[in-house]
Every structure is written in structure tokens, then in C-alpha cells.
Scaffold this motif. Structure first.
Motif, PDB file in Angstrom:
ATOM      1  N   HIS A   1       0.831  -1.197   0.000  1.00 39.66           N
ATOM      2  CA  HIS A   1       0.000   0.000   0.000  1.00 39.66           C
ATOM      3  C   HIS A   1       0.865   1.246   0.000  1.00 39.66           C
ATOM      4  CE1 HIS A   1      -3.177   2.853   1.112  1.00 39.66           C
ATOM      5  NE2 HIS A   1      -4.009   1.944   0.627  1.00 39.66           N
ATOM      6  N   VAL A   2       0.314   2.326  -0.587  1.00 35.51           N
ATOM      7  CA  VAL A   2       1.048   3.582  -0.668  1.00 35.51           C
ATOM      8  C   VAL A   2       1.276   4.190   0.716  1.00 35.51           C
ATOM      9  CG1 VAL A   2      -1.025   4.995  -1.010  1.00 35.51           C
ATOM     10  CG2 VAL A   2       1.175   5.788  -1.921  1.00 35.51           C
TER      11      VAL A   2
ATOM     12  N   GLY B   1       7.265  -4.898   9.116  1.00 39.47           N
ATOM     13  CA  GLY B   1       7.783  -6.093   8.480  1.00 39.47           C
ATOM     14  C   GLY B   1       6.888  -6.662   7.393  1.00 39.47           C
ATOM     15  N   PHE B   2       5.695  -6.076   7.226  1.00 36.86           N
ATOM     16  CA  PHE B   2       4.741  -6.579   6.227  1.00 36.86           C
ATOM     17  C   PHE B   2       4.174  -5.392   5.436  1.00 36.86           C
ATOM     18  CE2 PHE B   2       4.926  -9.726   9.542  1.00 36.86           C
ATOM     19  CZ  PHE B   2       4.994 -10.918   8.840  1.00 36.86           C
ATOM     20  N   PRO B   3       4.890  -4.926   4.419  1.00 40.97           N
ATOM     21  CA  PRO B   3       4.471  -3.729   3.671  1.00 40.97           C
ATOM     22  C   PRO B   3       3.159  -3.891   2.923  1.00 40.97           C
ATOM     23  CG  PRO B   3       6.321  -4.818   2.584  1.00 40.97           C
ATOM     24  CD  PRO B   3       6.169  -5.474   3.919  1.00 40.97           C
ATOM     25  N   SER B   4       2.652  -5.126   2.797  1.00 44.16           N
ATOM     26  CA  SER B   4       1.383  -5.347   2.099  1.00 44.16           C
ATOM     27  C   SER B   4       0.198  -5.444   3.052  1.00 44.16           C
ATOM     28  CB  SER B   4       1.461  -6.624   1.258  1.00 44.16           C
ATOM     29  OG  SER B   4       2.477  -6.530   0.284  1.00 44.16           O
ATOM     30  N   ILE B   5       0.432  -5.348   4.365  1.00 43.92           N
ATOM     31  CA  ILE B   5      -0.662  -5.438   5.329  1.00 43.92           C
ATOM     32  C   ILE B   5      -0.901  -4.056   5.931  1.00 43.92           C
ATOM     33  CG2 ILE B   5      -1.560  -6.538   7.400  1.00 43.92           C
ATOM     34  CD1 ILE B   5       0.190  -8.910   6.906  1.00 43.92           C
ATOM     35  N   LEU B   6      -2.004  -3.447   5.549  1.00 42.99           N
ATOM     36  CA  LEU B   6      -2.371  -2.115   6.013  1.00 42.99           C
ATOM     37  C   LEU B   6      -3.222  -2.226   7.285  1.00 42.99           C
ATOM     38  CD1 LEU B   6      -2.407   0.986   5.260  1.00 42.99           C
ATOM     39  CD2 LEU B   6      -4.632   0.526   4.199  1.00 42.99           C
ATOM     40  N   THR B   7      -2.927  -1.386   8.272  1.00 41.45           N
ATOM     41  CA  THR B   7      -3.705  -1.351   9.504  1.00 41.45           C
ATOM     42  C   THR B   7      -4.844  -0.347   9.363  1.00 41.45           C
ATOM     43  OG1 THR B   7      -1.796  -1.937  10.861  1.00 41.45           O
ATOM     44  CG2 THR B   7      -3.660  -0.917  11.985  1.00 41.45           C
ATOM     45  N   ILE B   8      -6.056  -0.801   9.630  1.00 42.34           N
ATOM     46  CA  ILE B   8      -7.236   0.055   9.664  1.00 42.34           C
ATOM     47  C   ILE B   8      -7.771   0.036  11.088  1.00 42.34           C
ATOM     48  CG2 ILE B   8      -9.599   0.372   8.817  1.00 42.34           C
ATOM     49  CD1 ILE B   8      -8.701  -0.838   6.187  1.00 42.34           C
TER      50      ILE B   8
END
Length: 299
Positions: free
Chosen positions: A66-67, A75-82
Motif C-alpha cells: 500500500h502507498v 515487516g509486512f508492507p502489504s498489510i495495512l492497519t485500519i
């Protein structure tokens, strides 16, 4: 594995008897088929570490970083926190509103075929949900709406198939009110999101079916129509989807895993308001995957 319908016309289904942490290749293959049949899947009672979660979603496609890297899981650039939690210093723990306007994730990118998943690490009674709208039957119903065809400058659905739409990051309705600055993106982030041009009726990269694609959110203009006419047409298409096609709203419990297909749905966050009470907040982990590049299923 059993699926219980949650909406009309096979839209959205709750899957029981499935454990994402230990699923076999056959079970995951069946779940992928169910995703394209129901467009939205709900799996309750899951227990997933970030690594297991990402590995599981890699069977659906290649994760897309995610941008907003400052709000991803370390450690997980593809897991976005909402999250609706605001820390004592006033900074958000994650993305607050989770996209409170109708949209399809990453429809502003050139390459299409995105699935999204949200995993509820924590959820509270007061915390918001996600509303979904189905697009799968829109093409079938368009001939019964000559007013929509006229707004699009078309006399038949065949002419609609030829229309292109310009997509850019953001919400068309907000940008109309000149609130682009509220997106809070840096110049570098904006540069990565230059926009794309897609068919109004797109072909699904997995099923091969054709359907209405993302008339809300990032859809900025119909190519060939004057600006005012284009906005009227896109707004009317959105209203048509929300009033006449199936919908489903999900309220999260801890351990919920919700997966949806952005080629054939719209969604938005609902009922979200910030809280400084950690125990009364929610934390959702989001992964977007591109169908191309899915991890091979091993027997």
C-alpha cells in the motif's frame, strides 16, 4: 465447507467449516471458486498471525504494497492497519475511516484484478462495519434503463461496451468540492498514482465475464462526454447500483476474515468514529492482492 447466502442473487456468502490457517490446497481452490460466485465471502472465527495471513492471501494473488507505508504492519508492507483508535499523542493507530465513500480498491491502477481481505484482529460493539454493493447483474439490467443509456450518450448496451472511464486516486464527489488536500498524500505518493483508463464494462481477468466496473470513487469522467454530463451519468450509475442491485453490510467480530472481489463490487466503511479507548476500538488488517501472480496450489 458450507456456504450460507447473506444477500440476494447469490451476493455475499458466509463460509463455515474452513480454517484459513490449516486449509488444504483443495479447500483453498474451492474457496477461490466461491469468491467469484458470491463476490464477497465471510469467514468467522479465524486465527491468523500476519505471516500466516499473508501466506494464505498469496493463494488468491500477489500482494500489493500500500502507498501508506507508515500505517502498515511492521515487516509486512502489504498489510495495512485500519483502526478507529487514536493514540494518546493524537496520532492515528491506522487508517481511520477505511474509505467511507463507495469505491473499488485500487481501481486507479492500470492493472486490474484486485481482491481485498480484511482480518479483524480486534473488534468492538461500537466499531464500524463495511457495506458492499453488487455489480454483477448491472449489465443484465441496463437495457431496462433507457434513461441511463441516454445519459451515457448511447442507444444500446453494445455502445456502452465501447465507453472508457478515466480513474484517478480519490473520491470523485469529494474532488468535485475541491477537497483533494484531505487525502493527505505527499507529492511522491501522488506521483505514484497518476491514474488509468478503463472500460466502463470490463472483462473479469479470472472468470472472463463482463460487468460494470467501479462507477464510484476513482471514476472521474466518461471519455467523450462533456464534464457535466459525465458527472451526471456516473452519479446516476452509482444510484442505480445502490438502489436496484443486491447489497450486504458486515459488522465485525474478532477473528472475522472478509474477502471480496473488486472487479464486481463496490464497498465503503460505515459507522466509524475515533476513540481513545484501546479496549473499545477495532484493528483490521487489510491485504490487497492482484490475481495475476497467485501462489501455486500444492496438493
Amino acid at each position: 465447507m458450507r456456504t450460507t447466502p447473506l444477500g440476494a442473487r447469490e451476493f455475499a456468502g458466509e463460509v463455515t467449516g474452513f480454517d484459513a490457517a490449516s486449509a488444504t490446497a483443495q479447500e483453498i481452490g474451492e474457496l477461490r471458486t466461491l469468491l467469484h460466485r458470491h463476490r464477497v465471502l465471510v469467514l468467522r472465527g479465524q486465527s491468523l498471525s500476519p505471516r500466516r495471513y499473508q501466506t494464505f492471501m498469496e493463494h488468491f494473488g500477489r500482494p500489493v504494497p500500500h502507498v501508506l507505508q507508515n500505517l502498515t504492519v511492521p515487516g509486512f508492507p502489504s498489510i495495512l492497519t485500519i483502526s478507529d483508535y487514536v493514540k494518546p499523542d493524537g496520532t492515528p493507530f491506522g487508517v481511520l475511516d477505511g474509505g467511507a465513500y463507495w469505491h473499488a480498491d485500487m481501481s486507479y491502477l492500470q492493472d486490474l484484478g484486485i481482491a481485498t481481505s480484511l482480518y479483524a484482529v480486534r473488534a468492538a460493539e461500537r466499531s464500524g462495519g463495511t457495506a458492499f454493493a453488487d455489480l454483477a447483474s448491472a449489465l443484465e439490467l441496463l437495457p431496462s434503463r433507457p434513461d441511463l443509456l441516454e445519459l451515457l450518450g448511447c442507444e444500446s448496451v453494445d455502445e456502452v461496451l465501447a465507453l472508457d472511464v478515466v480513474h484517478r486516486f480519490g473520491n470523485r464527489k469529494a474532488l468535485r468540492d475541491d477537497t483533494a488536500a484531505k487525502q493527505n498524500l505527499s507529492q511522491e505518493q501522488h506521483a505514484r498514482l497518476r491514474g488509468a483508463r478503463h472500460k466502463l464494462i470490463e472483462t473479469h481477468p479470472v472468470t472472463g465475464g463482463r460487468g460494470l466496473f467501479a462507477p464510484s470513487g476513482s471514476a472521474m469522467s466518461v471519455v467523450g462526454l462533456p464534464d457535466a454530463r459525465s458527472e451526471l451519468a456516473l452519479d446516476a450509475l452509482e444510484e442505480f447500483v445502490l438502489k436496484e442491485l443486491p447489497g450486504y453490510t458486515h459488522r465485525y467480530r474478532p477473528g472475522d476474515l472478509v474477502i471480496w472481489d473488486n472487479m464486481s463490487t463496490l464497498h465503503r466503511g460505515t459507522g466509524v468514529s475515533p476513540t481513545r479507548d484501546l479496549e473499545d476500538s477495532r484493528v483490521l488488517h487489510r491485504i490487497n492482492v492482484r490475481y495475476a501472480g497467485a501462489r501455486e496450489l500444492a496438493g
